[in-house]
Scaffold this motif. Structure first.
Motif, PDB file in Angstrom:
ATOM      1  N   ASN A  52      -9.024   9.588  -0.390  1.00  0.00           N
ATOM      2  CA  ASN A  52     -10.105   8.593  -0.319  1.00  0.00           C
ATOM      3  C   ASN A  52     -11.258   8.970  -1.242  1.00  0.00           C
TER       4      ASN A  52
ATOM      5  N   GLU B  69       0.172   4.223  -2.676  1.00  0.00           N
ATOM      6  CA  GLU B  69      -0.262   5.568  -2.282  1.00  0.00           C
ATOM      7  C   GLU B  69       0.743   6.621  -2.718  1.00  0.00           C
TER       8      GLU B  69
ATOM      9  N   SER C 278      -2.949   9.372  -1.519  1.00  0.00           N
ATOM     10  CA  SER C 278      -3.734   8.643  -0.532  1.00  0.00           C
ATOM     11  C   SER C 278      -5.146   9.188  -0.363  1.00  0.00           C
TER      12      SER C 278
ATOM     13  N   LEU D 110       0.798  -1.219   0.000  1.00  0.00           N
ATOM     14  CA  LEU D 110       0.000   0.000   0.000  1.00  0.00           C
ATOM     15  C   LEU D 110       0.839   1.281   0.000  1.00  0.00           C
TER      16      LEU D 110
ATOM     17  N   LEU E  96      -7.955   1.678  -0.790  1.00  0.00           N
ATOM     18  CA  LEU E  96      -7.089   0.961  -1.730  1.00  0.00           C
ATOM     19  C   LEU E  96      -6.721  -0.436  -1.230  1.00  0.00           C
TER      20      LEU E  96
END
Length: 506
Positions: free
Chosen positions: A156, A149, A154, A145, A250
């Protein structure tokens, strides 16, 4: 692109910064007034490109290049040097420094170099993104991750995963069209080929702004637009298109890919490249367990009687109804699995020659249409049934039944069960065949075998079993019924028969 300019000469540094901003105002430029400050920024910000003077207080350009080579190998490095420093600058080659600029830096030299380096950064970012995205799609997202990102950001914001089933010749056009449509709608876009099935194109999109939330309905129309454009260019639409539910985390990319593939399978079953969202399964497309059970029962009976034409007709009719009556993909897969299992059961119960022909249930994505998948299954079951017919022509079923009775007379044996589950033939046919070859019905034959075994046990001088135990040993659970049948066959009770044969024991 993020560029760090490190130079202890104030005006020289400002001149380079200005040239970069004149070239591309969207580029983020960070300044460092010496090597020590540059080192801190490199570790904290990790820029895409470092443009550094070769000689600075604290840490010079060569030392910075060495640090980058060891700790941040993805950062590109360009060194600025004077004529007197050129020999020293050559030491940077060992640290993979490929670009040099002479002081004072000239705009005509810097601009083409920046353009070239920007393309290299973009290529590296794309490769890095593909690796991180693939890892999150197919593996544990947690450890991958941070890299994802870093590449995507990152935020949302709402995102979706889509799967397009296409012909290999359409790959280039489909990829180009999809990128064009998504980018035109201001969507962050990532496209790749499925790791396991190259005929599947995976597309992931996300809004670039918070105001872009609520993509759900528009994604469907965008997929339809892509499909129409593809049809206009290639003359053929996608075989299937599936869309996942909305995603903001994610870490759920693997789930979204599974959803998109399942929706694409539903699209494939429905036919005509119809776009399907995962929410449609269960809402629009239904599952009827009772109907599957009914269909399977009839199909199995046809299989038992080796009725290939009727079985083929059932498969074709079922798949046609799948689209018309909007069966769910789970319902279609379960029915096909039942058909495959039934054929494999037939094979398993036959001799070893045909056992090598077991049918494997193939992934539907391996076919260009659900019709092709059905015809493939029909062709295989036709081959298997022909093998079974040849095998059974060589086998004496009645003798096999006798051998089975000889080995299992102690247990419950019903001819109907043998017909359905061992020989896969019609019970009435098997009953007639047995009577014709043996001169008596199966029930009478089974009774004669059991009575013969009972008589031998009763007359044995080696051991003296209780009559109730003898009855149980030859398959009778009812002691009274055993006495009745024994008297009917031999004209005497088991006790009398034993006493007449072994009078000394009485």
């Amino acid at each position: 692109m993020k560029i760090l300019v490190a130079d202890d000469e104030f005006f020289a540094r400002k001149a380079i910064v200005q040239m970069i901003q004149d070239w591309d105002a969207s580029t983020l430029v960070i300044e460092a007034e010496d090597g020590t400050a540059a080192l801190k920024i490199i570790d904290e910000e990790v820029p895409d490109l470092l443009i550094t003077d070769i000689r600075m207080p604290g840490m010079d350009g060569i030392q910075l290049a060495a640090h980058i080579r060891k700790n941040h190998p993805s950062i590109l490095v360009t060194i600025i040097s004077g004529y007197d420093d050129f020999t020293y600058a050559r030491e940077a080659i060992q640290y993979k420094v490929e670009n040099y600029l002479l002081k004072p830096v000239d705009r005509q030299e810097l601009t083409p170099l920046l353009k070239q380096l920007k393309e290299r950064v973009a290529d590296r970012q794309e490769t890095s993104l593909e690796f991180a995205m693939s890892a999150c799609f197919y593996e544990e997202a947690g450890r991958n991750l941070p890299a994802l990102e870093a590449a995507l950001g990152s935020r949302n914001y709402e995102s979706h995963t889509m799967v397009f089933l296409h012909h290999p010749s359409q790959y280039r056009e489909l990829t180009t069209i999809a990128k064009e449509v998504f980018l035109r709608n201001n969507l962050q876009t990532f496209i790749m080929t499925d790791k396991f099935q190259p005929q599947l194109l995976i597309a992931w999109i996300r809004s670039k702004t918070a105001s872009g939330q609520g993509l759900h309905d528009s994604v469907h129309s965008l997929c339809d637009r892509i499909n129409r454009k593809l049809t206009g260019i290639t003359g053929e639409s996608c075989a299937a298109i599936g869309i996942s539910s909305a995603l903001t985390d994610l870490r759920q990319l693997d789930v979204s890919l599974k959803e998109a593939k399942l929706a694409a399978l539903q699209s494939f079953v429905h036919g005509h490249g119809k776009t399907v969202r995962i929410e449609h399964i269960g809402n629009v497309y239904h599952y009827d367990a009772a109907l599957i059970q009914e269909w399977t029962g009839v199909f199995n009976q046809k299989a038992i009687n080796h009725q290939v034409t009727e079985m083929a007709g059932m498969i074709r009719s079922w798949l046609a109804d799948s689209a018309k009556k909007q069966f769910s993909v789970h319902m279609v897969q379960d029915s096909l699995a039942a058909a495959v299992n039934m054929i494999n059961t037939l094979i398993g119960r036959s001799n070893s020659e045909t056992a090598s022909s077991y049918i494997e249930q193939r992934n539907l994505f391996e076919f260009t249409s659900i019709h092709e998948a059905g015809e493939d299954l029909i062709a295989k079951l036709s081959t298997v049934i022909e093998q079974l017919k040849r095998s059974e022509a060589k086998r004496d079923i009645v003798q096999d039944i006798k051998d089975f009775v000889e080995a299992n007379y102690k247990n419950r044996i019903v001819l109907d069960d043998l017909a359905k589950h061992r020989y896969f033939v019609d019970p009435s046919y098997l009953s007639r065949l047995f009577k014709r070859k043996c001169g008596m019905g199966f029930t009478q034959y089974l009774l004669s075998v059991r009575m013969d075994k009972a008589k031998k046990l009763l007359e044995s001088t080696s051991y003296h079993l209780p009559i109730a135990t003898v009855a149980s040993e030859v398959g009778f659970n009812d002691y009274s019924y055993f006495i009745q049948m024994y008297r009917k066959v031999y004209g005497a009770t088991p006790g009398k028969s034993r006493s007449e044969k072994n009078p000394k024991n009485y």
